[in-house]
Motif scaffolding. Structure first.
Motif, PDB file in Angstrom:
ATOM      1  N   ALA A   1       0.811  -1.225   0.000  1.00 33.60           N
ATOM      2  CA  ALA A   1       0.000   0.000   0.000  1.00 33.60           C
ATOM      3  C   ALA A   1       0.841   1.272   0.000  1.00 33.60           C
ATOM      4  CB  ALA A   1      -0.951   0.004   1.185  1.00 33.60           C
ATOM      5  N   ARG A   2       1.992   1.245   0.599  1.00 33.39           N
ATOM      6  CA  ARG A   2       2.826   2.451   0.664  1.00 33.39           C
ATOM      7  C   ARG A   2       3.968   2.435  -0.352  1.00 33.39           C
ATOM      8  NH1 ARG A   2       1.195   5.795   4.711  1.00 33.39           N
ATOM      9  NH2 ARG A   2       2.952   7.146   4.308  1.00 33.39           N
ATOM     10  N   TRP A   3       3.954   1.490  -1.247  1.00 37.65           N
ATOM     11  CA  TRP A   3       4.983   1.433  -2.282  1.00 37.65           C
ATOM     12  C   TRP A   3       4.625   2.384  -3.411  1.00 37.65           C
ATOM     13  CZ3 TRP A   3       6.522  -4.352  -3.286  1.00 37.65           C
ATOM     14  CH2 TRP A   3       6.967  -4.919  -2.105  1.00 37.65           C
ATOM     15  N   LEU A   4       5.642   2.872  -4.058  1.00 35.27           N
ATOM     16  CA  LEU A   4       5.435   3.764  -5.193  1.00 35.27           C
ATOM     17  C   LEU A   4       5.247   2.938  -6.457  1.00 35.27           C
ATOM     18  CD1 LEU A   4       5.461   6.618  -6.382  1.00 35.27           C
ATOM     19  CD2 LEU A   4       7.943   6.429  -6.562  1.00 35.27           C
ATOM     20  N   ARG A   5       4.174   3.231  -7.172  1.00 39.24           N
ATOM     21  CA  ARG A   5       3.922   2.582  -8.458  1.00 39.24           C
ATOM     22  C   ARG A   5       4.087   3.640  -9.535  1.00 39.24           C
ATOM     23  NH1 ARG A   5       0.905   0.434  -4.571  1.00 39.24           N
ATOM     24  NH2 ARG A   5       0.394  -1.780  -4.592  1.00 39.24           N
ATOM     25  N   ILE A   6       4.885   3.341 -10.520  1.00 40.91           N
ATOM     26  CA  ILE A   6       5.144   4.307 -11.587  1.00 40.91           C
ATOM     27  C   ILE A   6       4.590   3.753 -12.889  1.00 40.91           C
ATOM     28  CG2 ILE A   6       6.908   5.513 -12.920  1.00 40.91           C
ATOM     29  CD1 ILE A   6       8.684   5.415 -10.419  1.00 40.91           C
ATOM     30  N   LEU A   7       3.700   4.516 -13.491  1.00 47.40           N
ATOM     31  CA  LEU A   7       3.162   4.165 -14.805  1.00 47.40           C
ATOM     32  C   LEU A   7       3.932   4.965 -15.846  1.00 47.40           C
ATOM     33  CD1 LEU A   7      -0.675   4.271 -14.164  1.00 47.40           C
ATOM     34  CD2 LEU A   7       0.839   2.299 -14.146  1.00 47.40           C
ATOM     35  N   CYS A   8       4.266   4.303 -16.910  1.00 43.78           N
ATOM     36  CA  CYS A   8       5.026   4.957 -17.969  1.00 43.78           C
ATOM     37  C   CYS A   8       4.403   4.596 -19.309  1.00 43.78           C
ATOM     38  CB  CYS A   8       6.480   4.498 -17.912  1.00 43.78           C
ATOM     39  SG  CYS A   8       7.524   5.288 -19.116  1.00 43.78           S
ATOM     40  N   TYR A   9       4.207   5.592 -20.126  1.00 45.99           N
ATOM     41  CA  TYR A   9       3.639   5.372 -21.450  1.00 45.99           C
ATOM     42  C   TYR A   9       4.657   5.786 -22.493  1.00 45.99           C
ATOM     43  CZ  TYR A   9      -0.647   4.977 -18.795  1.00 45.99           C
ATOM     44  OH  TYR A   9      -1.601   4.581 -17.894  1.00 45.99           O
ATOM     45  N   HIS A  10       4.686   5.076 -23.605  1.00 49.39           N
ATOM     46  CA  HIS A  10       5.637   5.391 -24.670  1.00 49.39           C
ATOM     47  C   HIS A  10       5.415   6.787 -25.218  1.00 49.39           C
ATOM     48  CE1 HIS A  10       7.513   1.447 -25.128  1.00 49.39           C
ATOM     49  NE2 HIS A  10       6.339   0.967 -24.776  1.00 49.39           N
ATOM     50  N   GLY A  11       4.188   7.091 -25.542  1.00 51.40           N
ATOM     51  CA  GLY A  11       3.925   8.401 -26.109  1.00 51.40           C
ATOM     52  C   GLY A  11       2.449   8.730 -26.139  1.00 51.40           C
ATOM     53  N   ALA A  12       2.201  10.008 -26.123  1.00 51.10           N
ATOM     54  CA  ALA A  12       0.831  10.499 -26.240  1.00 51.10           C
ATOM     55  C   ALA A  12       0.639  11.036 -27.651  1.00 51.10           C
ATOM     56  CB  ALA A  12       0.579  11.591 -25.211  1.00 51.10           C
ATOM     57  N   SER A  13      -0.529  10.851 -28.134  1.00 47.67           N
ATOM     58  CA  SER A  13      -0.850  11.287 -29.484  1.00 47.67           C
ATOM     59  C   SER A  13      -1.259  12.757 -29.472  1.00 47.67           C
ATOM     60  CB  SER A  13      -2.003  10.424 -30.016  1.00 47.67           C
ATOM     61  OG  SER A  13      -2.369  10.842 -31.288  1.00 47.67           O
ATOM     62  N   TRP A  14      -0.591  13.557 -30.278  1.00 52.31           N
ATOM     63  CA  TRP A  14      -0.961  14.974 -30.414  1.00 52.31           C
ATOM     64  C   TRP A  14      -2.012  15.139 -31.508  1.00 52.31           C
ATOM     65  CZ3 TRP A  14       0.389  18.342 -26.854  1.00 52.31           C
ATOM     66  CH2 TRP A  14       1.511  18.074 -26.080  1.00 52.31           C
ATOM     67  N   SER A  15      -1.961  14.243 -32.449  1.00 44.89           N
ATOM     68  CA  SER A  15      -2.871  14.335 -33.581  1.00 44.89           C
ATOM     69  C   SER A  15      -3.472  12.961 -33.824  1.00 44.89           C
ATOM     70  CB  SER A  15      -2.112  14.848 -34.809  1.00 44.89           C
ATOM     71  OG  SER A  15      -2.970  14.955 -35.909  1.00 44.89           O
TER      72      SER A  15
END
Length: 90
Positions: A26-40
């Protein structure tokens, strides 16, 4: 083999192992990472690489609905170092 894995995961969930792991971490850090977001329309060209704004919005809403706290990475690391990382709300 995938059906066996799914069956084992379902069994683990029914046995409460997912909830136990959730409580332990519960107190651990979870990091989500995405390759890229679409601008168009990049997500149409490479959907596994780029996420549409709507898909990102749905993911953030999913996290919020499950009481995850979403923090900027810089803030999360600062809180983690200070030992003040907030727990997941329940």
């Amino acid at each position: 083999m995938p059906t066996l894995r799914i069956a084992l995961l379902r069994l683990a969930k029914l046995a409460g192992l997912f909830r136990a792991a959730e409580m332990i971490t519960a107190r651990w850090l979870r990091i989500l990472c995405y390759h890229g977001a679409s601008w168009s329309d990049e997500h149409r060209f490479r959907p596994m690489l780029f996420m549409s704004p709507e898909a990102f919005r749905r993911r953030m809403n999913w996290l919020k609905a499950r009481s995850f706290r979403v923090l900027a990475l810089e803030d999360a690391l600062r809180l983690l170092e200070a030992g003040r990382l907030p727990r997941r709300r329940r």
